[in-house]
Every structure is written in C-alpha cells, then in structure tokens.
Design an enzyme around this catalytic site. Structure first.
Site, PDB file in Angstrom:
ATOM      1  N   ILE A  16      -0.574  -5.084   3.117  1.00 38.37           N
ATOM      2  CA  ILE A  16      -0.950  -5.163   4.529  1.00 38.37           C
ATOM      3  C   ILE A  16      -2.465  -5.168   4.696  1.00 38.37           C
ATOM      4  O   ILE A  16      -2.993  -5.813   5.611  1.00 38.37           O
ATOM      5  CB  ILE A  16      -0.280  -4.040   5.361  1.00 38.37           C
ATOM      6  CG1 ILE A  16      -0.282  -4.413   6.834  1.00 38.37           C
ATOM      7  CG2 ILE A  16      -0.946  -2.688   5.145  1.00 38.37           C
ATOM      8  CD1 ILE A  16       0.480  -5.652   7.177  1.00 38.37           C
ATOM      9  N   SER A  60      -9.870   1.926  -3.710  1.00 38.60           N
ATOM     10  CA  SER A  60      -8.713   1.388  -4.419  1.00 38.60           C
ATOM     11  C   SER A  60      -8.547   2.138  -5.731  1.00 38.60           C
ATOM     12  O   SER A  60      -9.450   2.132  -6.570  1.00 38.60           O
ATOM     13  CB  SER A  60      -8.907  -0.109  -4.692  1.00 38.60           C
ATOM     14  OG  SER A  60      -7.881  -0.569  -5.558  1.00 38.60           O
ATOM     15  N   ARG A  79      -6.825   1.321  -8.142  1.00 35.49           N
ATOM     16  CA  ARG A  79      -6.821   0.431  -9.315  1.00 35.49           C
ATOM     17  C   ARG A  79      -8.088  -0.397  -9.382  1.00 35.49           C
ATOM     18  O   ARG A  79      -8.167  -1.388 -10.105  1.00 35.49           O
ATOM     19  CB  ARG A  79      -5.549  -0.428  -9.325  1.00 35.49           C
ATOM     20  CG  ARG A  79      -5.519  -1.511  -8.322  1.00 35.49           C
ATOM     21  CD  ARG A  79      -4.118  -1.953  -7.949  1.00 35.49           C
ATOM     22  NE  ARG A  79      -4.098  -2.168  -6.520  1.00 35.49           N
ATOM     23  CZ  ARG A  79      -4.364  -3.331  -5.930  1.00 35.49           C
ATOM     24  NH1 ARG A  79      -4.583  -4.405  -6.631  1.00 35.49           N
ATOM     25  NH2 ARG A  79      -4.367  -3.429  -4.627  1.00 35.49           N
ATOM     26  N   LYS A 121       1.023   2.225  10.278  1.00 34.06           N
ATOM     27  CA  LYS A 121       2.256   2.919  10.632  1.00 34.06           C
ATOM     28  C   LYS A 121       3.038   3.233   9.350  1.00 34.06           C
ATOM     29  O   LYS A 121       2.913   2.455   8.392  1.00 34.06           O
ATOM     30  CB  LYS A 121       3.087   2.092  11.611  1.00 34.06           C
ATOM     31  CG  LYS A 121       3.539   0.720  11.045  1.00 34.06           C
ATOM     32  CD  LYS A 121       4.814   0.807  10.265  1.00 34.06           C
ATOM     33  CE  LYS A 121       5.109  -0.363   9.430  1.00 34.06           C
ATOM     34  NZ  LYS A 121       6.223  -0.195   8.511  1.00 34.06           N
ATOM     35  N   ASP A 146      11.206   1.674   6.942  1.00 37.13           N
ATOM     36  CA  ASP A 146       9.821   1.184   6.864  1.00 37.13           C
ATOM     37  C   ASP A 146       9.655  -0.006   7.818  1.00 37.13           C
ATOM     38  O   ASP A 146       8.790   0.029   8.697  1.00 37.13           O
ATOM     39  CB  ASP A 146       9.425   0.824   5.429  1.00 37.13           C
ATOM     40  CG  ASP A 146       8.020   0.255   5.389  1.00 37.13           C
ATOM     41  OD1 ASP A 146       7.057   1.026   5.513  1.00 37.13           O
ATOM     42  OD2 ASP A 146       7.880  -0.985   5.288  1.00 37.13           O
TER      43      ASP A 146
HETATM   44  P1  NAP Z   1       1.547  -1.844  -0.818  1.00 37.97           P
HETATM   45  O1  NAP Z   1       1.466  -3.320  -0.904  1.00 37.97           O
HETATM   46  O2  NAP Z   1       2.377  -1.115  -1.796  1.00 37.97           O
HETATM   47  O3  NAP Z   1       0.081  -1.297  -0.779  1.00 37.97           O
HETATM   48  C1  NAP Z   1      -0.243   0.050  -0.650  1.00 37.97           C
HETATM   49  C2  NAP Z   1      -1.544   0.298  -1.382  1.00 37.97           C
HETATM   50  O4  NAP Z   1      -1.877   1.672  -1.213  1.00 37.97           O
HETATM   51  C3  NAP Z   1      -1.460   0.050  -2.888  1.00 37.97           C
HETATM   52  O5  NAP Z   1      -1.775  -1.274  -3.208  1.00 37.97           O
HETATM   53  C4  NAP Z   1      -2.471   1.028  -3.411  1.00 37.97           C
HETATM   54  O6  NAP Z   1      -3.733   0.397  -3.283  1.00 37.97           O
HETATM   55  C5  NAP Z   1      -2.495   2.170  -2.416  1.00 37.97           C
HETATM   56  N1  NAP Z   1      -1.762   3.364  -2.846  1.00 37.97           N
HETATM   57  C6  NAP Z   1      -2.235   4.633  -2.822  1.00 37.97           C
HETATM   58  N2  NAP Z   1      -1.331   5.503  -3.250  1.00 37.97           N
HETATM   59  C7  NAP Z   1      -0.243   4.789  -3.566  1.00 37.97           C
HETATM   60  C8  NAP Z   1       1.024   5.134  -4.070  1.00 37.97           C
HETATM   61  N3  NAP Z   1       1.359   6.402  -4.332  1.00 37.97           N
HETATM   62  N4  NAP Z   1       1.921   4.150  -4.296  1.00 37.97           N
HETATM   63  C9  NAP Z   1       1.607   2.858  -4.037  1.00 37.97           C
HETATM   64  N5  NAP Z   1       0.408   2.478  -3.551  1.00 37.97           N
HETATM   65  C10 NAP Z   1      -0.517   3.430  -3.318  1.00 37.97           C
HETATM   66  O7  NAP Z   1       2.122  -1.419   0.632  1.00 37.97           O
HETATM   67  P2  NAP Z   1       1.896  -2.144   2.019  1.00 37.97           P
HETATM   68  O8  NAP Z   1       3.018  -3.071   2.270  1.00 37.97           O
HETATM   69  O9  NAP Z   1       0.535  -2.659   2.121  1.00 37.97           O
HETATM   70  O10 NAP Z   1       2.147  -0.911   2.999  1.00 37.97           O
HETATM   71  C11 NAP Z   1       1.178   0.089   3.217  1.00 37.97           C
HETATM   72  C12 NAP Z   1       1.435   0.676   4.592  1.00 37.97           C
HETATM   73  O11 NAP Z   1       1.353  -0.382   5.555  1.00 37.97           O
HETATM   74  C13 NAP Z   1       2.833   1.273   4.741  1.00 37.97           C
HETATM   75  O12 NAP Z   1       2.789   2.428   5.522  1.00 37.97           O
HETATM   76  C14 NAP Z   1       3.619   0.186   5.466  1.00 37.97           C
HETATM   77  O13 NAP Z   1       4.658   0.704   6.267  1.00 37.97           O
HETATM   78  C15 NAP Z   1       2.535  -0.429   6.326  1.00 37.97           C
HETATM   79  N6  NAP Z   1       2.794  -1.814   6.707  1.00 37.97           N
HETATM   80  C16 NAP Z   1       3.183  -2.756   5.792  1.00 37.97           C
HETATM   81  C17 NAP Z   1       3.477  -4.048   6.220  1.00 37.97           C
HETATM   82  C18 NAP Z   1       3.885  -5.159   5.283  1.00 37.97           C
HETATM   83  O14 NAP Z   1       4.248  -6.235   5.746  1.00 37.97           O
HETATM   84  N7  NAP Z   1       3.831  -4.980   3.978  1.00 37.97           N
HETATM   85  C19 NAP Z   1       3.381  -4.376   7.568  1.00 37.97           C
HETATM   86  C20 NAP Z   1       2.936  -3.426   8.449  1.00 37.97           C
HETATM   87  C21 NAP Z   1       2.652  -2.149   8.018  1.00 37.97           C
HETATM   88  P3  NAP Z   1      -4.877   0.573  -4.333  1.00 37.97           P
HETATM   89  O15 NAP Z   1      -4.283   0.255  -5.648  1.00 37.97           O
HETATM   90  O16 NAP Z   1      -5.898  -0.373  -3.860  1.00 37.97           O
HETATM   91  O17 NAP Z   1      -5.296   2.033  -4.242  1.00 37.97           O
END
Ligand code: NAP
Length: 314
Positions: free
Chosen positions: A14, A36, A38, A91, A169
């Site tokens: 996101i 980040s 990573r 969120k 989610d």
């Molecule tokens: P994601 O792709 O898994 O990214 C989350 C990032 O957070 C990871 O790349 C990592 O970034 C960091 N991180 C820190 N602690 C972590 C852990 N314990 N496990 C995994 N990652 C961790 O997730 P996302 O889809 O972006 O979602 C993140 C938030 O945005 C969630 O709350 C989700 O509900 C919300 N969201 C997502 C979407 C969507 O379409 N995906 C839409 C709206 C809202 P680094 O490696 O850079 O630290």
C-alpha cells in the site's frame, strides 16, 4: 505555507501503490525518508532500518505515515508521537481496541495530530449515500465483500497470523463505509467465522447487525469471503423504509439509486486522504473514528467458529 516533511514507515504494497504517489503529488507534503526493515527505498530517499534511527538522524521530520501491518503499529505511533511527530495511520489504526485507546491517550498527551484513515470513505459516492440515507430508517442493508486473497494479498503471511484480521482486513473497508452511511449506529448481533485449519484468522465471515432504530423485520447483514475467484464483489446495498434502494459498488466508487447509476467516480482515495491530513494539520485537529474496528472486534467476540478445509494462500 511550507510543505510538511513526512516519512513513510513500512514500504510494502500500500505504501508503494498509494502513499508514495499521493504524497509526492501533494505540494502540502515533502516525502523525505523511508523506514524499512529490509532496507528498501523509493525515489532515492534515505532509508532507515527503524523509526527511532530515522527520528534521531532527521529531527526535521514533522509527520510519519504508518503503513506497516496492524500488529506493532502502536509502538511505532507512540515513538513518533512522543518525538513530537504527527501520525497518519493506515487502516486499521491498531490491532486491538485497547491499543487504539492507548494511542489516542498518547496523542492527547503530546498534542500531536493523529489521523486514523479509512480509505474507502474517501469516495464521493460514499458521501452521497450518507446524505441520501440521513434521517431514514433501514429496511435492509447487505454487504457483499468477496475477493480472491491470492490475487490481492500475495505473500502476505501476517494477514493469517493473530492480529492480522484475515478476511476482515478488506472487510473492515466495507464496515468503514457502512458506519459512515447508516443513519443510526450499527452493532454486531451475530457472527459466524470460517477458519481454515492451516490459518489463525478467518477466511470467511457472516455478520448480522442491529441498530436502535431498526424497522421490525429489517435485515442488516454482511458476507465476507476471501475465496472468490473470477468477478470480485465489493458491494453494499441499502433499502430504506420508503423503498429507496442504494447500491454502492466497486468498493464505494460507484452509486446507483433505484437501479439508476448516479455516481461513477475515478478512485482518488489516497490523494483525498492526504488533502484531509493537510487540513487536519492546518487546524491542529485529529480524526480518529474507531467504529469499524469496534465492529470487527465484536465479530471476533461474538463469533461462532467453524473450521473449514486448509487453504493454500499461494
Ligand atoms: P505489506 O505489503 O505486507 O507491507 C507491509 C510492510 O510493512 C512490509 O513490506 C514491511 O515493510 C513492513 N512491516 C513491518 N513489520 C512487518 C511485519 N511484522 N510483517 C510484515 N511486514 C512488516 O502490507 P500492505 O498490503 O501494504 O498493508 C499494510 C497496511 O495497509 C495494512 O494495515 C493493510 O490493511 C493496509 N492496506 C492495504 C491495502 C492493500 O491493498 N494492500 C489497501 C489499503 C490498506 P519494510 O520491509 O519496508 O519494513
């Protein structure tokens, strides 16, 4: 006015898809750094392994956007707030309601702005649905939120872990719309959760809601399913006592009234989120609505659990 210097924490899907372009496209903000774990970055920005290191290195940062999974957000928010930074939260604002209260208390203690974003609310069709339903009683509300988890959440292990919300989610997005548009407050009255044997969080859920102004015989329901292949469904239907029928589709982007399309707006949820954040910062005001999170928490509290077949998330 000078641009607010902001850093993103958690450069995942996101952050890359939405936050980076929304911030860089808004002259009220300057994206100055990334946190980040990573070591990832974007646009050649400095990247720090953790928030404390970034805040020590770049004290000029004024705001932080937290784009990490919900578990662990509270600690990041407290670190940022106590360092005197404003906080924008993806969120859901936190993994639990108690965490959300702690976060609000720390924000109040520090006087910083905290913005709990609910991106689906930032669609013009949602505001129009709220306006049309205002002061009316509901005969029917149905949320049909069914998507293919393999398509939208590839490789995201955290969504299946405790605190990862599972199908809530995406489902919480529907609840963020429902809580915004329904004319009287919703609460969960029944909940059925489907949990695959190899995961901790629900892959499917069915909720029934009630409201203090419910019409006798009204039905307020939701279905969330992560196993939907083919056509995806992010739809909310509402029917009033007088028979007006609203259909919000495409996650709140489109609205039809009595079957007639009235709004089909392009999605600009995240640009609108940062416009709102700029307005909150200018006013020194927070925006922190926990109702969608309360409904999810109550779905877990009241949930009748049913085990279903193991699911290969890919
Ligand atoms: P994601 O792709 O898994 O990214 C989350 C990032 O957070 C990871 O790349 C990592 O970034 C960091 N991180 C820190 N602690 C972590 C852990 N314990 N496990 C995994 N990652 C961790 O997730 P996302 O889809 O972006 O979602 C993140 C938030 O945005 C969630 O709350 C989700 O509900 C919300 N969201 C997502 C979407 C969507 O379409 N995906 C839409 C709206 C809202 P680094 O490696 O850079 O630290």
């Amino acid at each position: 006015m000078t641009a607010t210097r902001i850093a993103i924490t958690g450069l995942g899907k996101i952050a890359l898809d939405q936050h980076v372009p929304a911030i860089t496209g808004n002259s009220d903000f300057e994206l100055v750094a990334i946190v980040s774990g990573r070591g990832a970055t974007v646009n050649g920005l400095p990247s720090f392994p953790d928030l404390g290191t970034l805040l020590a290195a770049l004290p000029e940062v004024e705001a932080v956007a937290l784009c990490t999974p919900p578990t662990g957000r509270l600690a990041l928010a407290i670190t940022a707030l106590r360092a005197g930074k404003h906080v924008l939260l993806e969120k859901p604002p936190s993994a639990t309601l108690a965490e959300a209260d702690v976060l609000a208390a720390v924000a109040a203690e520090t006087g910083q702005v905290v913005f709990a974003t609910w991106h689906s609310r930032f669609n013009p069709a949602v505001e129009e649905a709220r306006r049309l339903l205002k002061g009316r009683r509901l005969r029917r509300l149905h949320i049909d939120w069914r998507e293919d988890v393999r398509r939208w959440h590839p490789g995201q292990a955290w969504i299946w872990q405790p605190g990862g919300f599972g199908v809530f989610d995406p489902g919480i997005n529907a609840l963020s719309i429902a809580t915004a548009i329904t004319p009287s407050p919703l609460h969960v009255s029944a909940s059925r959760l489907e949990i695959a044997g190899n995961h901790q969080t629900p892959i499917g859920a069915e909720l029934t809601f009630d409201t203090p102004d419910a019409l006798p015989g009204s039905r307020l329901t939701a279905v969330f399913d992560w196993r939907k292949e083919g056509e995806q469904s992010w739809t909310i239907e509402a029917e009033t006592e007088s028979g007006v029928h609203l259909t919000l589709t495409e996650g709140g982007r489109c609205l039809a009234v009595d079957g007639v399309p009235t709004i089909e707006a392009p999605s600009r949820e995240y640009p609108a989120i940062y416009e709102r954040f700029a307005a909150l910062l200018a006013a020194g005001a927070s925006d922190y609505d926990l109702r969608p999170l309360q409904l999810v928490a109550d779905a877990f509290l009241l949930g009748e659990r049913r085990g279903v077949a193991d699911f290969d998330a890919g």
